[in-house]
Design an enzyme around this catalytic site. Structure first.
Site, PDB file in Angstrom:
ATOM      1  N   LYS A   1       0.683   4.617   6.753  1.00 15.27           N
ATOM      2  CA  LYS A   1       0.206   5.548   5.580  1.00 15.27           C
ATOM      3  C   LYS A   1       0.698   6.658   5.811  1.00 15.27           C
ATOM      4  O   LYS A   1       1.595   6.872   6.848  1.00 15.27           O
ATOM      5  CB  LYS A   1      -1.388   5.573   5.934  1.00 15.27           C
TER       6      LYS A   1
ATOM      7  N   SER B   1       0.686  -1.300   0.054  1.00 20.02           N
ATOM      8  CA  SER B   1      -0.039   0.009   0.059  1.00 20.02           C
ATOM      9  C   SER B   1       0.919   1.377   0.157  1.00 20.02           C
ATOM     10  O   SER B   1       0.154   2.262  -0.235  1.00 20.02           O
ATOM     11  CB  SER B   1      -0.900  -0.049   1.076  1.00 20.02           C
TER      12      SER B   1
END
Length: 308
Positions: A156, A78
């Site tokens: 993230k 990701s």
């Protein structure tokens, strides 16, 4: 006939190789026996101290992991290509620095590791240990960054902070924060423009809006915008700031945290001149390092003075 003079037949003891060794060759007749007793005593002392040393090492490891720095294994793709976690490649191991957020909060552009809300679906499946031993080994592996993280651990990039309104997209397909487009040079693969739309979402107090650099393969705040948190994560759930890739060696290097809202700062300043900000989170690591270095330096100087 035995002799009474030092070094005579009466003054010998068995050597290590079985041969008689004159005690006169030692510093005193009882030196060899005393030496053996001393070695035995030292060995016994070391065995007694070993559990204490191991306990101290364990406590230090827990303290460092809890308060200062933690190694973290990147389990998914990701954050490609900033962080490798793709299928078939060697996942990056990063050091997560906890010190910057002692005195400040995450800022836009920071790469953070955090405990995901209970509404977030894990990106990887991790088999939890079935006994205390495997649990201890998993904890140790996570401490040094060689084992997969917990299922509720995520990595993230911070896009917006409390009070800011984030949405997508402008005419060029860019994310905007408070109406201004972000400069995001790190994006690897994005979703088609027609599939990017979300928001607007105003980030609540004490929360963050986060997204992966690999936009087409990241289940981030966008994927959870309909939950009770509006897709945001809690500042208190942030474990630390991903600061450096330590493995593999070919990927070793510092992680960049660009000022992705720089254009907003320029738009807010009609003069076109933006001020350089020195935040507490940037200064804190250096201050703590200096504080720790001073007593060590003083101790070393004292040792050198004593030696002279």
């Amino acid at each position: 006939m035995s002799s009474d003079r030092p070094g005579g037949p009466a003054d010998v003891v068995p050597g290590d190789d079985g041969e008689d060794v004159p005690t006169a060759t030692r510093s005193g007749g009882g030196f060899l026996r005393r030496g053996r007793r001393d070695k035995t005593a030292k060995k016994g002392s070391l065995l007694r101290e070993l559990p204490v040393l191991l306990l101290i090492a364990f406590v230090l490891a827990v303290v460092v992991k809890t308060f200062f720095v933690q190694a973290f294994f990147i389990p998914s793709g990701s954050m490609e290509q900033t962080l490798h976690g793709c299928t078939g490649c060697t996942g990056d191991r990063v050091l997560v620095n906890k010190i910057p957020y002692w005195f400040g909060e995450p800022e836009p552009g920071d790469i953070v590791v955090f405990k995901g809300p209970d509404t977030w679906t894990p990106e990887v499946d991790v088999a939890e240990p079935t006994n205390w031993f495997s649990g201890a080994m998993l904890w140790l592996g996570r401490t040094v960054g060689v084992a997969p993280p917990s299922e509720d651990d995520f990595v993230k990039r911070v896009i917006a902070t409390e009070g800011q309104t984030v949405q997508c997209c402008d005419a060029e397909g860019r994310i905007t924060v408070d109406g201004e487009p972000l400069d995001e040079p790190y994006i690897f693969e994005n979703t088609p423009v027609q599939d990017r739309a979300f928001g607007p979402v105003t980030v609540p107090e004490g929360r963050l809006w986060v997204m992966g650099d690999h936009r087409s393969a990241s289940a981030d705040s966008r994927s959870h915008v309909s939950d009770r948190y509006g897709g945001t994560i809690g500042v208190d759930d942030v474990i630390g700031k991903a600061s450096v890739i330590v493995w593999p060696i070919s990927r070793f290097g510092l992680l960049d945290d660009p000022d992705i809202q720089e254009q907003q700062a320029a738009a807010a300043d009609p003069s076109g001149v933006t001020e350089s900000r020195v935040t507490s989170s940037a200064v804190a690591p250096w201050a703590i390092g200096l504080t720790g270095a001073l007593p060590i330096t003083a101790w070393l100087r004292q040792r050198r003075s004593s030696a002279d």
